[in-house]
Write a protein that holds these residues in place. Structure first.
Motif, short mmCIF file in Angstrom:
data_model
loop_
_atom_site.label_atom_id
_atom_site.label_comp_id
_atom_site.label_asym_id
_atom_site.label_seq_id
_atom_site.Cartn_x
_atom_site.Cartn_y
_atom_site.Cartn_z
N GLN A 170 -12.05 7.41 3.68
CA GLN A 170 -12.68 7.71 2.40
C GLN A 170 -12.67 9.19 2.06
O GLN A 170 -13.22 9.60 1.05
N TYR B 13 -8.39 2.09 4.31
CA TYR B 13 -8.08 3.51 4.47
C TYR B 13 -9.32 4.39 4.47
O TYR B 13 -10.37 4.02 3.94
N PRO C 121 0.83 -1.21 0.00
CA PRO C 121 0.00 0.00 0.00
C PRO C 121 0.86 1.26 0.00
O PRO C 121 2.03 1.25 0.40
N TRP D 94 -5.16 -1.52 -5.38
CA TRP D 94 -6.37 -0.71 -5.50
C TRP D 94 -6.03 0.62 -6.15
O TRP D 94 -4.88 1.03 -6.20
N VAL E 168 -3.57 4.24 -0.17
CA VAL E 168 -4.11 3.49 -1.30
C VAL E 168 -3.75 2.03 -1.05
O VAL E 168 -2.56 1.68 -0.96
N GLN E 169 -4.73 1.20 -0.94
CA GLN E 169 -4.49 -0.21 -0.68
C GLN E 169 -3.74 -0.86 -1.84
O GLN E 169 -3.89 -0.47 -3.00
N ASN F 195 -10.34 -2.52 1.58
CA ASN F 195 -9.53 -1.31 1.66
C ASN F 195 -9.68 -0.71 3.06
O ASN F 195 -10.78 -0.30 3.43
N ARG G 183 -10.46 -2.45 -6.25
CA ARG G 183 -9.25 -3.20 -6.59
C ARG G 183 -9.17 -3.35 -8.10
O ARG G 183 -10.17 -3.48 -8.79
N SER H 197 -12.80 4.08 -4.59
CA SER H 197 -11.68 3.16 -4.75
C SER H 197 -12.15 1.73 -5.00
O SER H 197 -13.17 1.29 -4.45
N ASN I 204 -7.13 8.86 -0.25
CA ASN I 204 -8.41 8.40 0.27
C ASN I 204 -9.51 8.71 -0.74
O ASN I 204 -9.59 9.82 -1.24
#
Length: 527
Positions: free
Chosen positions: A166, A164, A79, A186, A182-183, A162, A153, A151, A147
């Motif tokens: 938003q 994180y 990430p 993703w 950011v995962q 994810n 994948r 988002s 964020n």
């Protein structure tokens, strides 16, 4: 009166359906499959499509441009995670990137100057828009935090969730800490419009354009974005959306959508937390309790507790109405503790009152006790129509000697996680569930209500809300202090009650016919 907060929310929602479509296009177009086949770069910068259509509307005399270039970044095998924090309002924001080395996470400081505020990485992207003749008509820089509501994948082997937040968390001027991410595998949408200004709305006449977006060389090097992926070009066709009645209907529907409708009373700016964290610590269900606890357990003498803290009042303004003068203000109380504040209300049969109880949890998140915490009452006024907890906060206007001059009529609250005040504290909830009135506070047909303020989150009541003001018509000119006071009657159990009050200086002047208001900044913060 026009609420500037609504303009900001309305404008950002205008692009939501385009953002979701672009995110889906990344996967549909095969971006994910291609990346899964080889080791991806640490961070990619891509455009979901080479051609977009922007709809331009004249909506009640205001111009709206539904503009979405479909720009994204995609995280590689690890990430992208950044922590930004300040230790005081007189201190600069410092930022660190979380990196993985030899299977272990560590934080590495980012170069100074990249994070001047909590809106994201400064000048991440430069966007240049040229008309059909090749003449540049607009050029501007945009920040990036990672964020994102939309988002998704982008490859089959990416993690399923994810963790994180938003939103970026830069809306409240007194934010203390933020987490941006950011995962792995993703995407996150890149801001593609200039900063919003009321007197200069973003607009492009109907026609053909080419948008060129370039990542700042500092970030390309810092995050390992390949040289060939540092720039993206997108053709833009601006059309007259007013000829598309269905398109205008979409805009109007978005303008009155659930976020706006739910945001009558609060500012809605929230996010949430780490997947592992959410499983292991304090994840109370938000559904209302079925019945009163029997027998009622006493509150434990130790263990995790919320810690309610007040931020200085903000967005302070002077208003005249019906020959009276009012000072309007926004106020935030947040939870800096080791446990969420969870209050359940149980209706007194046949009445508009509930008995409220605060609940307590051990270090593993198990419920271990409760105690009476005042009452909840049904508020039937337009713009409310929900249950208010009556012992959460109090607003006072103090004179120059800090003695009470006026008390605000606003003394009951629907708890919601509207603001990410400091997501860098331990066990902060990065993705709270109750972020607005659609997820909190209940209807008049319920028999019980659950209201929660999670760790790291704040509950903000913006100015222009009913009762969110002081009448100052007959007050003499001089210095005053707006006091935001959490837990005024000490009915809630906390880690510390010495930090519940925050003062914000104001100065009243002028004449009875034309009063003036001066609001000195707080360590340079003018909010």
């Amino acid at each position: 009166m026009t609420d500037p907060l609504k303009k900001r929310r309305r404008r950002s929602r205008l692009m939501t359906y385009g953002a979701v479509a672009a995110a889906l296009a990344l996967t549909a177009a095969g971006v994910g499959v291609a990346q899964a086949a080889a080791t991806p770069p640490p961070l990619s910068f891509v455009a979901a499509t080479g051609q977009v259509t922007a709809e331009r509307y004249d909506y009640d005399g205001e111009i709206y441009l539904s503009f979405d270039l479909g720009l994204h970044v995609i995280a590689g095998k690890d990430p992208l995670e950044i922590w930004a924090k300040r230790t005081g309002y007189d201190k600069p924001i410092t930022a660190e990137r979380v990196v993985v080395q030899n299977g272990k996470k560590k934080k590495v400081a980012l170069p100074a100057g990249l994070v001047p505020d909590f809106n994201g990485l400064k000048d991440f992207t430069t966007i240049s828009i040229a008309d059909a003749a090749g003449q540049v008509v607009k050029e501007y820089k945009t920040p990036f935090c990672g964020n994102s509501w939309s988002s998704a994948r982008t490859r089959p082997d990416a993690p399923a969730a994810n963790p994180y937040p938003q939103s970026c968390g830069g809306y409240n001027p007194f934010t203390l800490g933020a987490v941006w991410g950011v995962q792995a595998g993703w995407d996150a949408q890149v801001v593609d419009q200039p900063p919003y200004e009321d007197d200069q709305p973003f607009d492009l006449p109907v026609g053909q354009y080419t948008a060129t977006a370039t990542v700042n060389p500092v970030y390309k090097q810092l995050f390992g974005i390949p040289a060939e992926q540092g720039t993206a070009k997108v053709g833009v066709t601006v059309v007259d959306g007013d000829t598309d009645r269905a398109g205008l209907a979409r805009i109007k529907a978005a303008d009155a959508g659930p976020v706006e409708a739910a945001a009558d009373e609060h500012s809605v700016h929230t996010a949430e937390g780490d997947a592992k964290r959410q499983v292991s610590a304090y994840v109370p269900e938000l559904r209302a309790p079925a019945k009163r606890p029997t027998p009622l357990k006493a509150a434990p003498t130790g263990g995790p507790r919320p810690d309610l803290r007040s931020l200085p009042a903000w967005e302070i303004a002077l208003e005249q109405e019906d020959n009276k003068w009012y000072v309007n203000f926004g106020a935030t109380v947040w939870n800096a503790g080791t446990s969420p504040l969870l209050v359940d209300g149980f209706r007194r049969t046949g009445t508009e009152l509930m008995d409220a109880y605060q609940y307590f949890f051990d270090a593993k998140g198990n419920q271990v006790g409760s105690r009476p915490a005042g009452t909840m009452e049904w508020d039937p006024r337009e713009g409310h129509l929900h249950w208010h907890f009556t012992d959460f906060a109090q607003y006072n206007l103090l004179d120059s000697t800090q003695k009470l001059a006026v008390r605000s009529g606003k003394e009951a609250f629907c708890l919601a996680n509207t603001d990410a005040v400091d997501f860098t504290i331990p066990n902060a909830k990065w993705r709270p569930e109750n972020t607005d009135l659609s997820t909190s506070c209940g209807a008049n047909t319920v028999i019980a209500v659950r209201e929660v303020l999670d760790i790291g989150n704040g509950d903000t009541y913006s100015q222009y809300r009913p009762g969110q003001s002081f009448e100052v018509t007959d007050l003499p000119n001089g210095t005053y202090y707006i006091q935001v006071l959490a837990n005024p009657e000490k009915k809630l159990a906390e880690l510390d009650t010495t930090n519940n009050s925050a003062l914000r200086q104001i100065v009243l002047g002028g004449t009875p016919e034309a009063r003036t208001l001066t609001v000195p900044p707080v360590n340079g913060i003018k909010g």
